[in-house]
Design a protein around this motif. Structure first.
Motif, short mmCIF file in Angstrom:
data_model
loop_
_atom_site.label_atom_id
_atom_site.label_comp_id
_atom_site.label_asym_id
_atom_site.label_seq_id
_atom_site.Cartn_x
_atom_site.Cartn_y
_atom_site.Cartn_z
N GLY A 42 0.81 -1.21 0.00
CA GLY A 42 0.00 0.00 0.00
C GLY A 42 0.84 1.26 0.00
N THR A 43 1.98 1.23 0.71
CA THR A 43 2.88 2.39 0.74
C THR A 43 3.50 2.61 -0.63
N ILE A 44 3.86 1.52 -1.30
CA ILE A 44 4.45 1.63 -2.63
C ILE A 44 3.44 2.26 -3.59
N ALA A 45 2.19 1.78 -3.53
CA ALA A 45 1.15 2.32 -4.41
C ALA A 45 0.89 3.79 -4.12
N ALA A 46 0.90 4.16 -2.83
CA ALA A 46 0.68 5.57 -2.45
C ALA A 46 1.82 6.45 -2.97
N TYR A 47 3.04 5.92 -2.96
CA TYR A 47 4.18 6.68 -3.46
C TYR A 47 4.04 6.95 -4.95
N LEU A 48 3.64 5.92 -5.71
CA LEU A 48 3.46 6.10 -7.14
C LEU A 48 2.37 7.12 -7.44
N ALA A 49 1.28 7.06 -6.65
CA ALA A 49 0.20 8.03 -6.83
C ALA A 49 0.69 9.44 -6.50
N ALA A 50 1.53 9.55 -5.47
CA ALA A 50 2.03 10.86 -5.06
C ALA A 50 2.95 11.48 -6.11
N LEU A 51 3.67 10.64 -6.85
CA LEU A 51 4.54 11.17 -7.89
C LEU A 51 3.74 11.92 -8.96
N HIS A 52 2.50 11.52 -9.13
CA HIS A 52 1.64 12.19 -10.12
C HIS A 52 1.16 13.56 -9.63
N SER A 92 9.59 6.39 -16.74
CA SER A 92 10.26 6.98 -15.58
C SER A 92 9.68 6.43 -14.28
N LEU A 93 8.36 6.27 -14.25
CA LEU A 93 7.72 5.70 -13.06
C LEU A 93 8.17 4.26 -12.85
N ARG A 94 8.28 3.51 -13.94
CA ARG A 94 8.75 2.12 -13.83
C ARG A 94 10.20 2.08 -13.36
N HIS A 95 10.99 3.06 -13.79
CA HIS A 95 12.38 3.12 -13.35
C HIS A 95 12.44 3.38 -11.83
N ARG A 96 11.60 4.30 -11.34
CA ARG A 96 11.53 4.55 -9.90
C ARG A 96 11.15 3.27 -9.16
N LEU A 97 10.16 2.56 -9.71
CA LEU A 97 9.69 1.34 -9.08
C LEU A 97 10.78 0.26 -9.06
N THR A 98 11.56 0.18 -10.13
CA THR A 98 12.65 -0.79 -10.19
C THR A 98 13.69 -0.50 -9.13
N ILE A 99 14.00 0.77 -8.90
CA ILE A 99 14.97 1.15 -7.86
C ILE A 99 14.48 0.67 -6.50
N ILE A 100 13.20 0.91 -6.21
CA ILE A 100 12.65 0.49 -4.92
C ILE A 100 12.68 -1.03 -4.79
N ARG A 101 12.34 -1.73 -5.87
CA ARG A 101 12.35 -3.19 -5.84
C ARG A 101 13.75 -3.73 -5.57
N LEU A 102 14.76 -3.14 -6.22
CA LEU A 102 16.14 -3.58 -6.01
C LEU A 102 16.58 -3.32 -4.57
N PHE A 103 16.13 -2.20 -4.00
CA PHE A 103 16.46 -1.90 -2.60
C PHE A 103 15.87 -2.95 -1.67
N TYR A 104 14.63 -3.32 -1.92
CA TYR A 104 14.00 -4.33 -1.06
C TYR A 104 14.56 -5.73 -1.31
N ASP A 105 15.03 -6.00 -2.54
CA ASP A 105 15.76 -7.25 -2.78
C ASP A 105 16.97 -7.33 -1.86
N TYR A 106 17.66 -6.22 -1.73
CA TYR A 106 18.83 -6.15 -0.86
C TYR A 106 18.44 -6.42 0.60
#
Length: 346
Positions: free
Chosen positions: A57-67, A93-107
């Protein structure tokens, strides 16, 4: 960060950014990752959420906030000041932001700090002994057709290019002739050229896929190269980067990809074609190769693509091309089928 404001999340964010540097990622990549993850962490703090504990839910809220981030820099309803977005972010660009977050959580998962990754990955359906449904990610993938100039637009670009210095005209010619990416073009060395066979080597370390290739260039481009080399010798007689700056501030320094972007932007403005970008020449070249009948595998090899799917994204046949092909192959059949429909009376 000061000792007083450093949190547990800050420590792991800094550690992840440092890891990207240690893994040898390109400086621009590390900088983009750092901007993305610190931006997300700031959003979480504004929402009263520990980034290490964020859920879907936080991830989805962040994506909505970017808009909805206002020009002042902060998100709607958030006091924290963050860098302003120049305009609404595109899907890529939004998908790039999401990929960065995903890689961080992979770590974080790998380090045992979380059990799961909250960023849902999209998966295609497959048959591996049992049927599995495809799963959608948080953002859809939009495959936009690349913009390529029409014949009239191309003529306007060429007319504007005639007043450019010989260096810029050579760069424009090579970008189209060899379907070069911006980074590959700016990184060319004098030793990469074989004038006797009109071949240029694209070194592996300069490419996106880290795979080198050798491509031909035309006689016209060869003439521009021969005309530019005496100009280059006025700046430097040393072998090395081919394209050098002639400005007093950076005289004889290799030009950067940002400089080339500015050159193309200025050229597009003068030509009345604001969509002109550094990648346009690559798009146009690959499209022209498809128009004259090159096989998809030949185009992929020329472009330096690992996957045929990447090549398909670059090949854009205009409506005029499709109309011509339709008229040559299917028009008669379609007319016969449609004739009976046209005879229907109310």
């Amino acid at each position: 960060m000061s000792q007083q404001t450093t949190t547990r999340a800050d420590i792991h964010v800094d550690a992840w950014i440092a890891l990207q540097k240690d893994l040898g990622k390109a400086p621009n990549t590390v900088a983009a990752y750092a901007r993305g993850v610190t931006d997300f962490a700031a959003f979480c703090r504004g929402q009263g959420v520990d980034p290490l504990d964020a859920r879907k839910g936080t991830i989805a809220a962040y994506l909505a906030a970017l808009h909805t981030r206002p020009p002042g820099g902060g998100y709607a309803g958030q006091a924290t000041s963050l860098p302003a977005l120049p305009r609404q972010l595109a899907n890529a660009s939004l998908r790039h932001r999401l990929t960065i977050i995903r890689l961080f959580y992979d770590y974080l998962v790998e380090e045992g700090l979380r059990a799961t990754n909250p960023v849902l990955r999209g998966r295609r359906g497959s048959l591996d002994g049992r049927r599995r449904r495809g799963e959608r990610g948080l953002l859809p993938v939009l495959r936009l057709l690349p913009w390529i100039p029409s014949e009239g637009q191309w003529d306007a670009i060429l007319k504007a290019a005639r007043s450019e210095p010989i260096r810029n005209r050579l760069m424009l010619a090579l970008a189209y002739d060899c379907a070069l990416r911006r980074e590959e073009l700016c990184a060319l060395n004098t030793s990469d050229f074989d004038p006797s066979h009109r071949l240029v080597t694209i070194r592996a370390e300069t490419t996106k896929t880290k795979a080198g290739r050798v491509v031909p260039y035309s006689a016209a481009t060869g003439q521009l190269l021969a005309a530019y080399l005496p100009e280059r010798r006025k700046l430097s007689r040393s072998r090395g980067p081919l394209f050098l700056s002639a400005s007093p501030r950076n005289r004889a320094m290799p030009i950067s990809k940002w400089t080339w972007s500015k050159v193309m932007h200025t050229l597009g403005t003068r030509a009345g074609e604001p969509k002109l970008a550094t990648h346009t020449m690559r798009h146009l070249c690959l499209t022209d190769l498809a128009r004259v009948g090159w096989d998809i595998h030949e185009i992929a090899s020329f472009a330096g693509h690992r996957s045929i799917q990447s090549t398909l994204l670059y090949i854009h046949l205009s409506a005029r091309d499709l109309s011509a092909k339709f008229a040559a192959t299917a028009a008669e059949l379609h007319e016969a089928r449609l004739a009976s429909i046209a005879e229907i009376r109310q």
